[in-house]
Design a protein around this motif. Structure first.
Motif, PDB file in Angstrom:
ATOM      1  N   PRO A   1      50.962   8.936 -72.163  1.00 57.77           N
ATOM      2  CA  PRO A   1      50.703   7.654 -72.827  1.00 57.77           C
ATOM      3  C   PRO A   1      51.555   6.524 -72.240  1.00 57.77           C
ATOM      4  O   PRO A   1      51.127   5.377 -72.213  1.00 57.77           O
ATOM      5  CB  PRO A   1      51.078   7.923 -74.292  1.00 57.77           C
ATOM      6  CG  PRO A   1      51.086   9.409 -74.438  1.00 57.77           C
ATOM      7  CD  PRO A   1      51.490   9.942 -73.107  1.00 57.77           C
ATOM      8  N   ASN A   2      52.755   6.867 -71.761  1.00 52.15           N
ATOM      9  CA  ASN A   2      53.632   5.840 -71.187  1.00 52.15           C
ATOM     10  C   ASN A   2      53.088   5.284 -69.872  1.00 52.15           C
ATOM     11  O   ASN A   2      53.191   4.083 -69.594  1.00 52.15           O
ATOM     12  CB  ASN A   2      55.034   6.415 -70.947  1.00 52.15           C
ATOM     13  CG  ASN A   2      55.751   6.741 -72.238  1.00 52.15           C
ATOM     14  OD1 ASN A   2      55.707   5.975 -73.188  1.00 52.15           O
ATOM     15  ND2 ASN A   2      56.397   7.894 -72.280  1.00 52.15           N
ATOM     16  N   LEU A   3      52.507   6.166 -69.051  1.00 50.80           N
ATOM     17  CA  LEU A   3      52.007   5.750 -67.743  1.00 50.80           C
ATOM     18  C   LEU A   3      50.541   5.344 -67.777  1.00 50.80           C
ATOM     19  O   LEU A   3      50.056   4.662 -66.874  1.00 50.80           O
ATOM     20  CB  LEU A   3      52.201   6.883 -66.730  1.00 50.80           C
ATOM     21  CG  LEU A   3      53.646   7.338 -66.506  1.00 50.80           C
ATOM     22  CD1 LEU A   3      53.687   8.539 -65.570  1.00 50.80           C
ATOM     23  CD2 LEU A   3      54.482   6.201 -65.948  1.00 50.80           C
ATOM     24  N   GLY A   4      49.813   5.813 -68.805  1.00 51.69           N
ATOM     25  CA  GLY A   4      48.397   5.478 -68.910  1.00 51.69           C
ATOM     26  C   GLY A   4      47.515   6.326 -68.027  1.00 51.69           C
ATOM     27  O   GLY A   4      46.352   5.995 -67.788  1.00 51.69           O
ATOM     28  N   HIS A   5      48.046   7.429 -67.497  1.00 51.33           N
ATOM     29  CA  HIS A   5      47.231   8.342 -66.701  1.00 51.33           C
ATOM     30  C   HIS A   5      47.822   9.741 -66.788  1.00 51.33           C
ATOM     31  O   HIS A   5      48.919   9.937 -67.301  1.00 51.33           O
ATOM     32  CB  HIS A   5      47.119   7.873 -65.239  1.00 51.33           C
ATOM     33  CG  HIS A   5      48.432   7.773 -64.522  1.00 51.33           C
ATOM     34  ND1 HIS A   5      49.142   8.876 -64.078  1.00 51.33           N
ATOM     35  CD2 HIS A   5      49.176   6.696 -64.170  1.00 51.33           C
ATOM     36  CE1 HIS A   5      50.247   8.481 -63.475  1.00 51.33           C
ATOM     37  NE2 HIS A   5      50.296   7.165 -63.534  1.00 51.33           N
ATOM     38  N   SER A   6      47.078  10.710 -66.287  1.00 55.64           N
ATOM     39  CA  SER A   6      47.538  12.087 -66.354  1.00 55.64           C
ATOM     40  C   SER A   6      48.632  12.336 -65.316  1.00 55.64           C
ATOM     41  O   SER A   6      48.709  11.646 -64.289  1.00 55.64           O
ATOM     42  CB  SER A   6      46.368  13.050 -66.113  1.00 55.64           C
ATOM     43  OG  SER A   6      45.880  12.917 -64.793  1.00 55.64           O
ATOM     44  N   VAL A   7      49.496  13.309 -65.601  1.00 54.68           N
ATOM     45  CA  VAL A   7      50.507  13.742 -64.648  1.00 54.68           C
ATOM     46  C   VAL A   7      50.454  15.265 -64.587  1.00 54.68           C
ATOM     47  O   VAL A   7      50.112  15.923 -65.562  1.00 54.68           O
ATOM     48  CB  VAL A   7      51.927  13.295 -65.077  1.00 54.68           C
ATOM     49  CG1 VAL A   7      52.060  11.790 -65.017  1.00 54.68           C
ATOM     50  CG2 VAL A   7      52.276  13.797 -66.475  1.00 54.68           C
ATOM     51  N   ALA A   8      50.761  15.802 -63.434  1.00 58.02           N
ATOM     52  CA  ALA A   8      50.706  17.254 -63.277  1.00 58.02           C
ATOM     53  C   ALA A   8      51.684  17.697 -62.191  1.00 58.02           C
ATOM     54  O   ALA A   8      52.053  16.906 -61.313  1.00 58.02           O
ATOM     55  CB  ALA A   8      49.290  17.719 -62.925  1.00 58.02           C
ATOM     56  N   MET A   9      52.104  18.950 -62.289  1.00 57.90           N
ATOM     57  CA  MET A   9      52.894  19.580 -61.228  1.00 57.90           C
ATOM     58  C   MET A   9      52.197  20.858 -60.821  1.00 57.90           C
ATOM     59  O   MET A   9      51.488  21.483 -61.611  1.00 57.90           O
ATOM     60  CB  MET A   9      54.307  19.886 -61.716  1.00 57.90           C
ATOM     61  CG  MET A   9      55.174  18.641 -61.914  1.00 57.90           C
ATOM     62  SD  MET A   9      56.904  19.024 -62.331  1.00 57.90           S
ATOM     63  CE  MET A   9      56.736  19.444 -64.057  1.00 57.90           C
ATOM     64  N   ALA A  10      52.393  21.250 -59.548  1.00 55.39           N
ATOM     65  CA  ALA A  10      51.724  22.443 -59.040  1.00 55.39           C
ATOM     66  C   ALA A  10      52.595  23.109 -57.983  1.00 55.39           C
ATOM     67  O   ALA A  10      53.415  22.463 -57.328  1.00 55.39           O
ATOM     68  CB  ALA A  10      50.369  22.084 -58.444  1.00 55.39           C
ATOM     69  N   LEU A  11      52.405  24.422 -57.837  1.00 54.76           N
ATOM     70  CA  LEU A  11      53.006  25.168 -56.730  1.00 54.76           C
ATOM     71  C   LEU A  11      51.922  25.354 -55.673  1.00 54.76           C
ATOM     72  O   LEU A  11      50.945  26.069 -55.895  1.00 54.76           O
ATOM     73  CB  LEU A  11      53.520  26.520 -57.214  1.00 54.76           C
ATOM     74  CG  LEU A  11      54.839  26.511 -57.994  1.00 54.76           C
ATOM     75  CD1 LEU A  11      55.091  27.862 -58.648  1.00 54.76           C
ATOM     76  CD2 LEU A  11      56.015  26.136 -57.092  1.00 54.76           C
TER      77      LEU A  11
END
Length: 274
Positions: free
Chosen positions: A262-272
């Protein structure tokens, strides 16, 4: 990480490795006195870490004059996070100097909060200004009541693990067991900075020196951003260069954490990913 140089009243983040060099857990260690430390672990790993420490003491380094005691049940902890954390803690009443000069980030102080004996750690898993307030377990409800009353005029609200996961995901902070799967090294996590090159030895050091641990095709922890900012990738989703290739499909890795911010207004993700 190096802990012999840690000053009394300071806190340092560290990784715990298995003998094979893979990440077992992470947490912080505070130095309370010349020979007195308090270590925090991943909540679900506390028992395994305690067992591992006992094993190291009894089997690998019986020469060390050290004792481990689990104090999990002796303390109740409330983490006060957010831009108004300092004001709320002041409103609750404390004899601890909260100025940045006297109580900086990654520090620990002992004193009182609203008359309750407390240890306060200025450390953060959310990326926000945070105070982890530790009181004897029997004062846990009293601390909670005090903080909620003091924070009423600041719009205080309880937050749970879902909010905490989103906040730490925005910062790129790892969770052991989520960003790690038993085959991940500090180098895979882009955390080579935490591996001391000054210590003559540590558990996992020789394993990390193996050629396979430095291979260029090892999976690395990376951040992902979707083309559609509203799309949240399912956690555990596999990455491939060609989703239409015939089986067996060659996988590059998988998504470890994924949230809408909600703070950035878009999705965030991490991956290996390899």
């Amino acid at each position: 990480n190096m802990f012999s140089t840690l000053k009394v009243g300071r806190v340092r983040y560290g990784l715990m490795l298995r003998e094979d060099g893979h990440v077992m857990d992470d947490g912080t260690t505070a130095r309370l006195g010349e020979s007195h430390y308090v270590m925090t672990t991943t909540t679900a790993a506390a028992g395994e870490v305690m067992k591992h420490l006992d094993f190291v003491q009894q089997c690998l380094r019986p020469d060390l004059n050290v004792r481990f005691i689990s104090v999990t049940e002796q303390w109740a902890v409330a983490t006060l996070s957010g831009p108004a954390a300092k004001e709320i803690l002041s409103a609750a009443g404390t004899d601890i100097n909260l100025n940045d000069e006297g109580f900086g980030f990654m520090s620990m102080r002992e004193g009182y909060v609203s008359g309750l004996p407390a240890r306060i750690y200025r450390i953060s898993f959310t990326g926000e200004l945070s105070y982890e307030i530790n009181v004897p377990a029997r004062y846990g409800m009293a601390l909670w009541t005090t903080l909620m009353r003091a924070g009423k005029n600041f719009g205080i609200t309880p937050y749970g693990t879902e909010a905490m996961h989103v906040l730490r995901g925005e910062k790129g902070f790892i969770i052991v067991g989520q960003e790690t799967d038993g085959t991940v090294t500090p180098h895979d996590l882009a955390m080579s900075w935490i591996v001391s090159d000054k210590k003559p030895d540590f558990i996992g050091k020789r394993a990390l020196a193996r050629h396979s641990m430095k291979a260029g095709d090892r999976k690395q922890l990376v951040g992902l951003k979707t083309k559609d900012p509203k799309q949240v990738i399912p956690e555990g989703a596999h990455a491939t260069l060609d989703p239409d290739q015939p089986p067996p499909v060659e996988m590059l890795g998988h998504v470890t954490s994924s949230y809408f911010s909600p703070n950035l207004g878009h999705s965030v993700a991490m991956a290996l990913l390899r």
